[in-house]
Motif scaffolding. Structure first.
Motif, PDB file in Angstrom:
ATOM      1  N   ALA A 123       0.829  -1.214   0.000  1.00  8.15           N
ATOM      2  CA  ALA A 123       0.000   0.000   0.000  1.00  8.15           C
ATOM      3  C   ALA A 123       0.858   1.255   0.000  1.00  8.15           C
ATOM      4  CB  ALA A 123      -0.932  -0.004   1.211  1.00  8.15           C
ATOM      5  N   LEU A 124       2.068   1.136   0.544  1.00 12.47           N
ATOM      6  CA  LEU A 124       3.010   2.265   0.571  1.00 12.47           C
ATOM      7  C   LEU A 124       3.944   2.255  -0.641  1.00 12.47           C
ATOM      8  CD1 LEU A 124       3.905   2.166   4.369  1.00 12.47           C
ATOM      9  CD2 LEU A 124       2.555   3.928   3.188  1.00 12.47           C
ATOM     10  N   GLU A 125       3.565   1.527  -1.671  1.00 13.79           N
ATOM     11  CA  GLU A 125       4.305   1.446  -2.929  1.00 13.79           C
ATOM     12  C   GLU A 125       5.747   0.993  -2.730  1.00 13.79           C
ATOM     13  OE1 GLU A 125       3.662   5.267  -4.791  1.00 13.79           O
ATOM     14  OE2 GLU A 125       1.539   4.807  -5.131  1.00 13.79           O
ATOM     15  N   GLY A 126       5.920  -0.019  -1.871  1.00 15.23           N
ATOM     16  CA  GLY A 126       7.236  -0.614  -1.684  1.00 15.23           C
ATOM     17  C   GLY A 126       8.102   0.028  -0.619  1.00 15.23           C
ATOM     18  N   ASP A 127       7.575   0.967   0.120  1.00 14.14           N
ATOM     19  CA  ASP A 127       8.335   1.666   1.158  1.00 14.14           C
ATOM     20  C   ASP A 127       8.508   0.767   2.384  1.00 14.14           C
ATOM     21  OD1 ASP A 127       9.429   3.349   3.076  1.00 14.14           O
ATOM     22  OD2 ASP A 127       7.780   4.805   3.018  1.00 14.14           O
ATOM     23  N   ALA A 128       9.617   0.014   2.429  1.00 17.08           N
ATOM     24  CA  ALA A 128       9.864  -0.926   3.521  1.00 17.08           C
ATOM     25  C   ALA A 128      10.036  -0.203   4.854  1.00 17.08           C
ATOM     26  CB  ALA A 128      11.094  -1.777   3.213  1.00 17.08           C
ATOM     27  N   ALA A 129      10.723   0.935   4.855  1.00 16.89           N
ATOM     28  CA  ALA A 129      10.919   1.692   6.100  1.00 16.89           C
ATOM     29  C   ALA A 129       9.588   2.205   6.636  1.00 16.89           C
ATOM     30  CB  ALA A 129      11.894   2.842   5.881  1.00 16.89           C
ATOM     31  N   GLY A 130       8.738   2.656   5.755  1.00 13.90           N
ATOM     32  CA  GLY A 130       7.418   3.123   6.162  1.00 13.90           C
ATOM     33  C   GLY A 130       6.559   1.991   6.710  1.00 13.90           C
ATOM     34  N   ALA A 131       6.667   0.824   6.090  1.00 14.84           N
ATOM     35  CA  ALA A 131       5.918  -0.337   6.570  1.00 14.84           C
ATOM     36  C   ALA A 131       6.423  -0.762   7.944  1.00 14.84           C
ATOM     37  CB  ALA A 131       6.022  -1.480   5.572  1.00 14.84           C
ATOM     38  N   GLU A 132       7.722  -0.721   8.135  1.00 12.75           N
ATOM     39  CA  GLU A 132       8.289  -1.064   9.454  1.00 12.75           C
ATOM     40  C   GLU A 132       7.836  -0.055  10.500  1.00 12.75           C
ATOM     41  OE1 GLU A 132      10.077  -3.059  12.443  1.00 12.75           O
ATOM     42  OE2 GLU A 132       9.805  -3.805  10.407  1.00 12.75           O
ATOM     43  N   ALA A 133       7.816   1.217  10.156  1.00 17.79           N
ATOM     44  CA  ALA A 133       7.350   2.242  11.096  1.00 17.79           C
ATOM     45  C   ALA A 133       5.887   1.994  11.474  1.00 17.79           C
ATOM     46  CB  ALA A 133       7.523   3.636  10.491  1.00 17.79           C
ATOM     47  N   GLY A 134       5.079   1.625  10.501  1.00 14.89           N
ATOM     48  CA  GLY A 134       3.680   1.307  10.782  1.00 14.89           C
ATOM     49  C   GLY A 134       3.549   0.083  11.678  1.00 14.89           C
ATOM     50  N   THR A 135       4.381  -0.905  11.429  1.00 12.53           N
ATOM     51  CA  THR A 135       4.398  -2.112  12.251  1.00 12.53           C
ATOM     52  C   THR A 135       4.737  -1.770  13.693  1.00 12.53           C
ATOM     53  OG1 THR A 135       5.005  -3.497  10.371  1.00 12.53           O
ATOM     54  CG2 THR A 135       5.560  -4.339  12.554  1.00 12.53           C
ATOM     55  N   GLN A 136       5.722  -0.915  13.872  1.00 15.17           N
ATOM     56  CA  GLN A 136       6.131  -0.529  15.219  1.00 15.17           C
ATOM     57  C   GLN A 136       5.053   0.305  15.924  1.00 15.17           C
ATOM     58  OE1 GLN A 136       8.765  -1.782  16.857  1.00 15.17           O
ATOM     59  NE2 GLN A 136       9.130  -3.018  15.027  1.00 15.17           N
ATOM     60  N   LYS A 137       4.326   1.109  15.156  1.00 15.83           N
ATOM     61  CA  LYS A 137       3.216   1.882  15.735  1.00 15.83           C
ATOM     62  C   LYS A 137       2.129   0.941  16.238  1.00 15.83           C
ATOM     63  CE  LYS A 137      -0.358   5.246  14.596  1.00 15.83           C
ATOM     64  NZ  LYS A 137      -0.314   6.394  15.404  1.00 15.83           N
ATOM     65  N   VAL A 138       1.775  -0.058  15.442  1.00 15.70           N
ATOM     66  CA  VAL A 138       0.758  -1.028  15.859  1.00 15.70           C
ATOM     67  C   VAL A 138       1.251  -1.790  17.088  1.00 15.70           C
ATOM     68  CG1 VAL A 138      -0.538  -3.092  15.177  1.00 15.70           C
ATOM     69  CG2 VAL A 138      -0.267  -1.191  13.565  1.00 15.70           C
ATOM     70  N   LEU A 139       2.511  -2.193  17.087  1.00 12.50           N
ATOM     71  CA  LEU A 139       3.076  -2.894  18.241  1.00 12.50           C
ATOM     72  C   LEU A 139       2.977  -2.024  19.498  1.00 12.50           C
ATOM     73  CD1 LEU A 139       4.620  -5.262  19.547  1.00 12.50           C
ATOM     74  CD2 LEU A 139       6.731  -4.160  18.765  1.00 12.50           C
ATOM     75  N   ALA A 140       3.319  -0.751  19.382  1.00 14.91           N
ATOM     76  CA  ALA A 140       3.248   0.148  20.531  1.00 14.91           C
ATOM     77  C   ALA A 140       1.824   0.252  21.071  1.00 14.91           C
ATOM     78  CB  ALA A 140       3.783   1.533  20.151  1.00 14.91           C
ATOM     79  N   GLU A 141       0.855   0.297  20.171  1.00 17.96           N
ATOM     80  CA  GLU A 141      -0.540   0.386  20.611  1.00 17.96           C
ATOM     81  C   GLU A 141      -0.989  -0.901  21.302  1.00 17.96           C
ATOM     82  OE1 GLU A 141      -2.147   3.035  20.899  1.00 17.96           O
ATOM     83  OE2 GLU A 141      -0.991   4.355  19.601  1.00 17.96           O
ATOM     84  N   THR A 142      -0.518  -2.053  20.828  1.00 14.44           N
ATOM     85  CA  THR A 142      -0.901  -3.308  21.500  1.00 14.44           C
ATOM     86  C   THR A 142      -0.245  -3.393  22.867  1.00 14.44           C
ATOM     87  OG1 THR A 142       0.859  -4.625  20.451  1.00 14.44           O
ATOM     88  CG2 THR A 142      -1.291  -4.574  19.348  1.00 14.44           C
TER      89      THR A 142
END
Length: 115
Positions: free
Chosen positions: A47-66
């Protein structure tokens, strides 16, 4: 089943897979009745057009919320990143294909040493 309802019999897992969902991950994590919140990192990267760093940042945001809401979380993993993911605090790891046995072998010692 949820952390607040340990006698429940149905698991409800929600996956956050696009930037809009990541933006409201806190609101999603606050929903009552969720068993597990997961970040679909591959779908998010797409969805981020291949932006791996952006996907990792999103993953870490979800982890922080959990972690904030004490909600179990899940993410895909492989033999190369399983130890990192366990140390970061992911409680459920999903492996795929022929590398699953290796992922478990590599990750198990890390999970046993986790506080």
């Amino acid at each position: 089943w949820t952390p607040s309802n340990p006698n429940g019999t149905v698991i409800v897992m929600l996956m956050v897979e696009d930037p809009g969902a990541v933006a409201v991950a806190g609101q999603i994590a606050d929903l009552k009745g969720l068993s597990v919140l997961a970040c679909g990192i591959g779908s998010l990267r797409q969805a981020l057009e291949g932006d791996a760093a952006g996907a990792e940042a999103g993953t870490q945001k979800v982890l922080a919320e959990t972690k904030r809401t004490k909600l179990p979380n899940m993410l895909t993993a492989n033999p190369q990143d399983v130890q990192q993911r366990v140390r970061e605090g992911f409680l459920g790891l999903l492996g795929q294909g022929a590398s699953v046995d290796e992922m478990i072998k590599v990750g198990r010692p890390t999970s046993r040493s986790r506080p």
